[in-house]
Design a protein around this motif. Structure first.
Motif, PDB file in Angstrom:
ATOM      1  N   LEU A  19      44.147  36.824  -0.863  1.00  0.00           N
ATOM      2  CA  LEU A  19      44.067  38.227  -1.241  1.00  0.00           C
ATOM      3  C   LEU A  19      45.016  39.053  -0.393  1.00  0.00           C
ATOM      4  CD1 LEU A  19      42.498  40.615  -2.711  1.00  0.00           C
ATOM      5  CD2 LEU A  19      41.132  40.731  -0.621  1.00  0.00           C
ATOM      6  N   SER A  20      45.647  40.021  -1.022  1.00  0.00           N
ATOM      7  CA  SER A  20      46.418  41.017  -0.288  1.00  0.00           C
ATOM      8  C   SER A  20      46.300  42.348  -1.005  1.00  0.00           C
ATOM      9  CB  SER A  20      47.885  40.598  -0.176  1.00  0.00           C
ATOM     10  OG  SER A  20      48.609  41.567   0.566  1.00  0.00           O
ATOM     11  N   GLN A  62      33.978  38.501   9.187  1.00  0.00           N
ATOM     12  CA  GLN A  62      33.970  37.947   7.839  1.00  0.00           C
ATOM     13  C   GLN A  62      35.297  37.239   7.607  1.00  0.00           C
ATOM     14  OE1 GLN A  62      33.455  41.509   5.529  1.00  0.00           O
ATOM     15  NE2 GLN A  62      34.681  42.579   7.032  1.00  0.00           N
ATOM     16  N   ASN A  63      35.517  36.819   6.384  1.00  0.00           N
ATOM     17  CA  ASN A  63      36.751  36.094   6.105  1.00  0.00           C
ATOM     18  C   ASN A  63      37.888  37.023   5.717  1.00  0.00           C
ATOM     19  OD1 ASN A  63      35.554  36.759   3.604  1.00  0.00           O
ATOM     20  ND2 ASN A  63      36.811  35.229   2.591  1.00  0.00           N
ATOM     21  N   LEU A  64      37.789  38.302   6.018  1.00  0.00           N
ATOM     22  CA  LEU A  64      38.855  39.241   5.737  1.00  0.00           C
ATOM     23  C   LEU A  64      39.588  39.585   7.027  1.00  0.00           C
ATOM     24  CD1 LEU A  64      36.896  41.703   3.405  1.00  0.00           C
ATOM     25  CD2 LEU A  64      38.497  39.922   2.694  1.00  0.00           C
ATOM     26  N   SER A  65      40.836  39.998   6.903  1.00  0.00           N
ATOM     27  CA  SER A  65      41.612  40.460   8.046  1.00  0.00           C
ATOM     28  C   SER A  65      42.439  41.656   7.608  1.00  0.00           C
ATOM     29  CB  SER A  65      42.515  39.350   8.577  1.00  0.00           C
ATOM     30  OG  SER A  65      43.450  38.960   7.582  1.00  0.00           O
ATOM     31  N   ALA A  66      42.924  42.404   8.585  1.00  0.00           N
ATOM     32  CA  ALA A  66      43.748  43.574   8.275  1.00  0.00           C
ATOM     33  C   ALA A  66      44.960  43.569   9.186  1.00  0.00           C
ATOM     34  CB  ALA A  66      42.938  44.852   8.453  1.00  0.00           C
ATOM     35  N   SER A  67      46.011  44.209   8.700  1.00  0.00           N
ATOM     36  CA  SER A  67      47.224  44.346   9.505  1.00  0.00           C
ATOM     37  C   SER A  67      47.839  45.708   9.248  1.00  0.00           C
ATOM     38  CB  SER A  67      48.225  43.228   9.185  1.00  0.00           C
ATOM     39  OG  SER A  67      48.634  43.299   7.828  1.00  0.00           O
ATOM     40  N   ARG A  68      48.575  46.180  10.219  1.00  0.00           N
ATOM     41  CA  ARG A  68      49.273  47.466  10.095  1.00  0.00           C
ATOM     42  C   ARG A  68      50.709  47.239  10.571  1.00  0.00           C
ATOM     43  NH1 ARG A  68      47.062  53.357  12.188  1.00  0.00           N
ATOM     44  NH2 ARG A  68      48.887  54.587  11.555  1.00  0.00           N
ATOM     45  N   PRO A  69      51.550  46.759   9.675  1.00  0.00           N
ATOM     46  CA  PRO A  69      52.924  46.446  10.078  1.00  0.00           C
ATOM     47  C   PRO A  69      53.812  47.673  10.278  1.00  0.00           C
ATOM     48  CG  PRO A  69      52.599  46.018   7.749  1.00  0.00           C
ATOM     49  CD  PRO A  69      51.256  46.362   8.305  1.00  0.00           C
ATOM     50  N   GLN A  70      53.464  48.768   9.623  1.00  0.00           N
ATOM     51  CA  GLN A  70      54.197  50.018   9.776  1.00  0.00           C
ATOM     52  C   GLN A  70      53.208  51.160   9.978  1.00  0.00           C
ATOM     53  OE1 GLN A  70      57.360  50.672   6.834  1.00  0.00           O
ATOM     54  NE2 GLN A  70      57.115  48.557   6.147  1.00  0.00           N
ATOM     55  N   LEU A  76      45.013  44.688   3.705  1.00  0.00           N
ATOM     56  CA  LEU A  76      43.777  43.903   3.794  1.00  0.00           C
ATOM     57  C   LEU A  76      44.036  42.543   3.173  1.00  0.00           C
ATOM     58  CD1 LEU A  76      40.687  44.021   4.516  1.00  0.00           C
ATOM     59  CD2 LEU A  76      40.309  44.595   2.116  1.00  0.00           C
ATOM     60  N   SER A  77      43.671  41.484   3.895  1.00  0.00           N
ATOM     61  CA  SER A  77      44.006  40.141   3.438  1.00  0.00           C
ATOM     62  C   SER A  77      42.828  39.199   3.576  1.00  0.00           C
ATOM     63  CB  SER A  77      45.166  39.576   4.263  1.00  0.00           C
ATOM     64  OG  SER A  77      46.292  40.413   4.218  1.00  0.00           O
ATOM     65  N   SER A  78      42.950  38.108   2.828  1.00  0.00           N
ATOM     66  CA  SER A  78      42.028  36.985   2.989  1.00  0.00           C
ATOM     67  C   SER A  78      42.770  35.706   2.635  1.00  0.00           C
ATOM     68  CB  SER A  78      40.810  37.136   2.085  1.00  0.00           C
ATOM     69  OG  SER A  78      39.989  35.976   2.156  1.00  0.00           O
ATOM     70  N   LYS A  79      42.457  34.633   3.332  1.00  0.00           N
ATOM     71  CA  LYS A  79      43.076  33.347   3.011  1.00  0.00           C
ATOM     72  C   LYS A  79      42.331  32.663   1.872  1.00  0.00           C
ATOM     73  CE  LYS A  79      44.956  32.505   7.621  1.00  0.00           C
ATOM     74  NZ  LYS A  79      44.959  31.632   8.823  1.00  0.00           N
ATOM     75  N   SER A  84      31.168  36.733  -2.665  1.00  0.00           N
ATOM     76  CA  SER A  84      30.611  37.927  -2.031  1.00  0.00           C
ATOM     77  C   SER A  84      31.663  38.958  -1.653  1.00  0.00           C
ATOM     78  CB  SER A  84      29.807  37.533  -0.786  1.00  0.00           C
ATOM     79  OG  SER A  84      30.632  36.835   0.123  1.00  0.00           O
ATOM     80  N   ASP A  85      32.940  38.611  -1.804  1.00  0.00           N
ATOM     81  CA  ASP A  85      34.004  39.575  -1.517  1.00  0.00           C
ATOM     82  C   ASP A  85      34.233  40.546  -2.667  1.00  0.00           C
ATOM     83  OD1 ASP A  85      35.830  36.990   0.191  1.00  0.00           O
ATOM     84  OD2 ASP A  85      34.625  38.609   1.069  1.00  0.00           O
ATOM     85  N   SER A  86      33.601  40.316  -3.777  1.00  0.00           N
ATOM     86  CA  SER A  86      33.729  41.250  -4.911  1.00  0.00           C
ATOM     87  C   SER A  86      33.242  42.634  -4.505  1.00  0.00           C
ATOM     88  CB  SER A  86      32.897  40.751  -6.094  1.00  0.00           C
ATOM     89  OG  SER A  86      33.444  39.580  -6.635  1.00  0.00           O
ATOM     90  N   GLY A  87      33.933  43.647  -4.991  1.00  0.00           N
ATOM     91  CA  GLY A  87      33.532  45.013  -4.679  1.00  0.00           C
ATOM     92  C   GLY A  87      34.670  45.983  -4.900  1.00  0.00           C
TER      93      GLY A  87
END
Lengths: 110, 112
Positions: A19-20, A62-70, A76-79, A84-87
């Protein structure tokens, strides 16, 4: 004036897929950025927030991660997605005590 | 720590009648309080905000809210409901570190 964008607007993904989600803000500098999730029939859950480039705080493990490149980009990402990530995922920005929300991304995991 | 409780999960009114959405808060500090509105599949829109100035706060679309410290309440009102007011409403408290705590939401239904 400030504008916040999110894309995609809707997304349907199979379980186990990556997910991205992207959020960008225009018209301001060095905002605080936030990711929220809103599950069906439930309130908003803060997932991540960032006070600057590369600075991410996680509220819920949880299995989500976030990044702020700029400065004005928050991802928001997930591998591997879970059912349960639906929403409904909402990005928000703020400079002081007020937050302003984007239009949201509806994620359905099948 | 701060928190909010929205006392009604669902409120139903007839078009043209008054709206009252109730919110109680808990905060160790002088809080900032907000009301947001969310229409289906849309983001949250700020209706109004209280930050220790006037206790009666006027917002957009004819809504207003009154901060009552003695009752720890911040109820949202509108004199006359319109069909377009049908949505989910969230009461929010912001604490010392600008972290926001959301209520569970109140769904407003407006009947013709």
């Amino acid at each position: 004036s400030q504008t916040i964008h999110q894309w995609p607007a809707t997304l349907v993904q199979p379980v186990g897929s990556p997910l991205s989600l992207e959020c960008t803000v225009e018209g301001t500098s060095n905002p605080n950025l936030y990711w929220y999730r809103q599950a069906a029939g439930r309130g908003l859950q803060l997932l991540f927030y960032s006070v600057g480039i590369g600075q991410i705080s996680s509220e819920v493990p949880q299995n989500l991660s976030a990044s702020r490149p700029q400065d004005r980009q928050f991802i928001l990402s997930s591998k591997k997605l879970l059912l349960s990530d639906s929403g409904f995922y909402l990005c928000a920005w703020g400079l002081t005590d007020t937050q302003y929300f984007g239009p949201g991304t509806r994620l359905t995991v099948l | 720590a701060q928190s909010v409780t929205q006392l009604d999960s669902h409120v139903s009114v007839s078009e043209g009648t008054p709206v009252l959405l109730r919110c109680n808060y808990s905060s160790s500090y002088s809080p900032s309080l907000f009301w947001y509105v969310q229409h289906p599949n849309k983001g949250l829109q700020l209706l109004l905000k209280y930050t220790s100035a006037a206790t009666l706060v006027k917002g957009i679309n004819g809504f207003e809210a009154e901060f009552k410290k003695s009752e720890t309440s911040f109820h949202l009102t509108k004199p006359s409901a319109h069909m377009s007011d049908a949505a989910e409403y969230f009461c929010v408290v912001s604490g010392r570190n600008n972290d926001m705590r959301f209520g569970a939401g109140t769904r407003l239904t407006v009947k013709p």
